[in-house]
Design a protein around this motif. Structure first.
Motif, PDB file in Angstrom:
ATOM      1  N   ASP A 154       0.853  -1.189   0.000  1.00  0.00           N
ATOM      2  CA  ASP A 154       0.000   0.000   0.000  1.00  0.00           C
ATOM      3  C   ASP A 154       0.890   1.239   0.000  1.00  0.00           C
ATOM      4  O   ASP A 154       1.563   1.520   0.995  1.00  0.00           O
ATOM      5  N   PRO A 155       0.933   1.999  -1.090  1.00  0.00           N
ATOM      6  CA  PRO A 155       1.823   3.165  -1.145  1.00  0.00           C
ATOM      7  C   PRO A 155       1.480   4.240  -0.117  1.00  0.00           C
ATOM      8  O   PRO A 155       2.374   4.942   0.349  1.00  0.00           O
ATOM      9  N   ALA A 156       0.208   4.384   0.240  1.00  0.00           N
ATOM     10  CA  ALA A 156      -0.160   5.387   1.241  1.00  0.00           C
ATOM     11  C   ALA A 156       0.435   5.032   2.597  1.00  0.00           C
ATOM     12  O   ALA A 156       0.986   5.883   3.307  1.00  0.00           O
ATOM     13  N   THR A 157       0.339   3.751   2.968  1.00  0.00           N
ATOM     14  CA  THR A 157       0.923   3.295   4.224  1.00  0.00           C
ATOM     15  C   THR A 157       2.443   3.431   4.186  1.00  0.00           C
ATOM     16  O   THR A 157       3.073   3.859   5.156  1.00  0.00           O
ATOM     17  N   THR A 188       9.256  10.403  -3.469  1.00  0.00           N
ATOM     18  CA  THR A 188       7.996  11.123  -3.319  1.00  0.00           C
ATOM     19  C   THR A 188       6.821  10.146  -3.235  1.00  0.00           C
ATOM     20  O   THR A 188       6.944   8.970  -3.580  1.00  0.00           O
ATOM     21  N   ARG A 189       5.688  10.672  -2.828  1.00  0.00           N
ATOM     22  CA  ARG A 189       4.465   9.864  -2.793  1.00  0.00           C
ATOM     23  C   ARG A 189       4.092   9.412  -4.205  1.00  0.00           C
ATOM     24  O   ARG A 189       3.671   8.262  -4.405  1.00  0.00           O
ATOM     25  N   ASP A 190       4.255  10.284  -5.193  1.00  0.00           N
ATOM     26  CA  ASP A 190       3.940   9.903  -6.571  1.00  0.00           C
ATOM     27  C   ASP A 190       4.812   8.737  -7.031  1.00  0.00           C
ATOM     28  O   ASP A 190       4.336   7.837  -7.740  1.00  0.00           O
ATOM     29  N   THR A 191       6.068   8.753  -6.631  1.00  0.00           N
ATOM     30  CA  THR A 191       6.958   7.648  -6.998  1.00  0.00           C
ATOM     31  C   THR A 191       6.479   6.344  -6.389  1.00  0.00           C
ATOM     32  O   THR A 191       6.443   5.308  -7.066  1.00  0.00           O
ATOM     33  N   LEU A 192       6.103   6.371  -5.120  1.00  0.00           N
ATOM     34  CA  LEU A 192       5.605   5.155  -4.464  1.00  0.00           C
ATOM     35  C   LEU A 192       4.317   4.661  -5.124  1.00  0.00           C
ATOM     36  O   LEU A 192       4.127   3.453  -5.294  1.00  0.00           O
ATOM     37  N   ASP A 193       3.430   5.582  -5.492  1.00  0.00           N
ATOM     38  CA  ASP A 193       2.192   5.185  -6.177  1.00  0.00           C
ATOM     39  C   ASP A 193       2.519   4.447  -7.482  1.00  0.00           C
ATOM     40  O   ASP A 193       1.913   3.410  -7.795  1.00  0.00           O
ATOM     41  N   LEU A 202       6.869  -2.717  -0.552  1.00  0.00           N
ATOM     42  CA  LEU A 202       6.725  -3.694   0.526  1.00  0.00           C
ATOM     43  C   LEU A 202       6.759  -3.005   1.879  1.00  0.00           C
ATOM     44  O   LEU A 202       7.667  -2.211   2.167  1.00  0.00           O
ATOM     45  N   THR A 203       5.752  -3.279   2.694  1.00  0.00           N
ATOM     46  CA  THR A 203       5.785  -2.883   4.099  1.00  0.00           C
ATOM     47  C   THR A 203       5.628  -4.138   4.943  1.00  0.00           C
ATOM     48  O   THR A 203       4.990  -5.096   4.517  1.00  0.00           O
ATOM     49  N   VAL A 204       6.234  -4.141   6.128  1.00  0.00           N
ATOM     50  CA  VAL A 204       6.127  -5.302   7.008  1.00  0.00           C
ATOM     51  C   VAL A 204       5.544  -4.861   8.348  1.00  0.00           C
ATOM     52  O   VAL A 204       5.854  -3.791   8.862  1.00  0.00           O
ATOM     53  N   GLY A 205       4.656  -5.711   8.888  1.00  0.00           N
ATOM     54  CA  GLY A 205       3.995  -5.428  10.152  1.00  0.00           C
ATOM     55  C   GLY A 205       2.611  -4.852   9.949  1.00  0.00           C
ATOM     56  O   GLY A 205       2.372  -4.101   8.994  1.00  0.00           O
ATOM     57  N   ASP A 206       1.671  -5.225  10.846  1.00  0.00           N
ATOM     58  CA  ASP A 206       0.311  -4.684  10.753  1.00  0.00           C
ATOM     59  C   ASP A 206       0.329  -3.170  10.888  1.00  0.00           C
ATOM     60  O   ASP A 206      -0.330  -2.454  10.136  1.00  0.00           O
ATOM     61  N   ALA A 212      10.333  -1.171   1.944  1.00  0.00           N
ATOM     62  CA  ALA A 212      11.244  -1.284   0.803  1.00  0.00           C
ATOM     63  C   ALA A 212      10.436  -1.087  -0.462  1.00  0.00           C
ATOM     64  O   ALA A 212       9.223  -1.325  -0.477  1.00  0.00           O
ATOM     65  N   CYS A 213      11.076  -0.634  -1.533  1.00  0.00           N
ATOM     66  CA  CYS A 213      10.379  -0.506  -2.817  1.00  0.00           C
ATOM     67  C   CYS A 213      11.323  -0.904  -3.941  1.00  0.00           C
ATOM     68  O   CYS A 213      12.461  -0.443  -3.999  1.00  0.00           O
ATOM     69  N   ARG A 214      10.821  -1.783  -4.805  1.00  0.00           N
ATOM     70  CA  ARG A 214      11.605  -2.238  -5.955  1.00  0.00           C
ATOM     71  C   ARG A 214      11.464  -1.241  -7.099  1.00  0.00           C
ATOM     72  O   ARG A 214      10.356  -0.800  -7.413  1.00  0.00           O
TER      73      ARG A 214
END
Length: 296
Positions: A154-157, A188-193, A202-206, A212-214
């Motif tokens: 989830d890019p927002a998270t 940036t947020r746009d990059t993650l989107d 990738l995010t880990v944990g609830d 991390a981002c590929r």
């Protein structure tokens, strides 16, 4: 004849091969410049410029500037023939690239220098750059394994976690650029989107404890690598889960290896070494020069 700076040409190739032949003679590594020089010449345009220093019709220096975003320029490939070092040619090239980048709209320029490259470190400071951050590469081996924490995409998270991360502060908000290899730009947020759709976030944990981002897969030394723009986490358990998630993500791509950029701090380096066990022995430094329009 006094040195002049001009746009690189294909017929400079033999000179470039010669001047890069002994750049790292004391290290067991070859310079990549001869492999990419022709592409650099072909790709010159509105968003990149490759220059050489010409003395008596021979190229004795080389450097390139690339516009990564509307305001961020990246300087790379600075090389000076060993017979001409100490004559200010590096600063001459840098001044011309700064002028070009400022005209292209850049307000900041950056470059990367290996920590062992004493000449490059000194040249960066002499040209007016300041060291802003350092990072290291980690190489989790691709494997099909389940992380010990929930993995999200989830890019927002991910963006919320990045903004609160101490790793972001250490890295001055920079991560591996998604368009240019070996370059760093502001994440940036746009990059993650975009990466969440085109690659992987990738995010880990609830409640996220790591990110991390590929950014791409690439070829290096005959191997396919999955490259991750950044890896940050909160504690050693989160590091273990994050690197396991990266290894599992890379395994789905069928690549031979990975490359993950992490902040250069005692905590991050120690925990990455413990959790991943495959980490580069030396960091790399990023230098920055601000206010390009005022300097050109």
């Amino acid at each position: 004849m006094s040195p002049t700076v001009r746009t690189a040409r294909h017929d400079d190739y033999d000179d470039i091969v010669e001047l890069t032949s002994d750049v790292w003679a004391d290290r067991a590594m070859a310079d990549y410049i001869p492999d990419v020089f022709r592409d650099w010449v072909d790709d010159d345009g509105a968003d990149r410029k490759t220059l050489v220093v010409d003395v008596d019709g021979h190229a004795v220096g080389l450097a390139q500037a690339v516009m990564l975003t509307e305001t961020e320029a990246w300087f790379q490939g600075m090389r000076i023939d060993s017979d001409y070092r100490g004559q200010g040619l590096g600063s001459l090239l840098t001044d011309h690239l700064i002028e070009w980048a400022a005209d292209a709209g850049a307000s900041v320029g950056r470059s990367m220098v290996f920590s062992w490259n004493e000449a490059g470190l000194g040249q960066s400071l002499a040209a007016g750059f300041e060291a802003v951050t350092s990072f290291r590469w980690v190489h989790p081996e691709p494997r099909d394994e389940t992380p010990g924490m929930t993995v999200g995409n989830d890019p927002a998270t991910a963006w919320r976690y990045w903004q609160e991360s101490d790793g972001r502060d250490v890295l001055s908000g920079l991560a591996l650029d998604s368009g240019e290899s070996w370059a760093l730009s502001t994440l940036t947020r746009d990059t993650l989107d975009r990466l969440a759709t085109d690659q992987a976030v990738l995010t880990v944990g609830d409640k996220p404890r790591g990110l991390a981002c590929r950014v791409r897969t690439t070829e290096a030394d005959g191997e396919r690598l999955a490259e991750y723009a950044v890896g940050v986490w909160s504690d050693v358990d989160a590091a273990r889960a994050l690197f396991t998630a990266i290894a599992a993500d890379a395994a789905t791509l069928g690549v031979d290896g990975t490359r993950v950029l992490i902040p250069e701090t005692p905590r991050h380096v120690a925990q990455a070494a413990y959790a991943s066990g495959n980490i580069d022995g030396r960091p790399d430094f990023v230098f920055e020069i601000d206010g390009l329009g005022e300097l050109s």
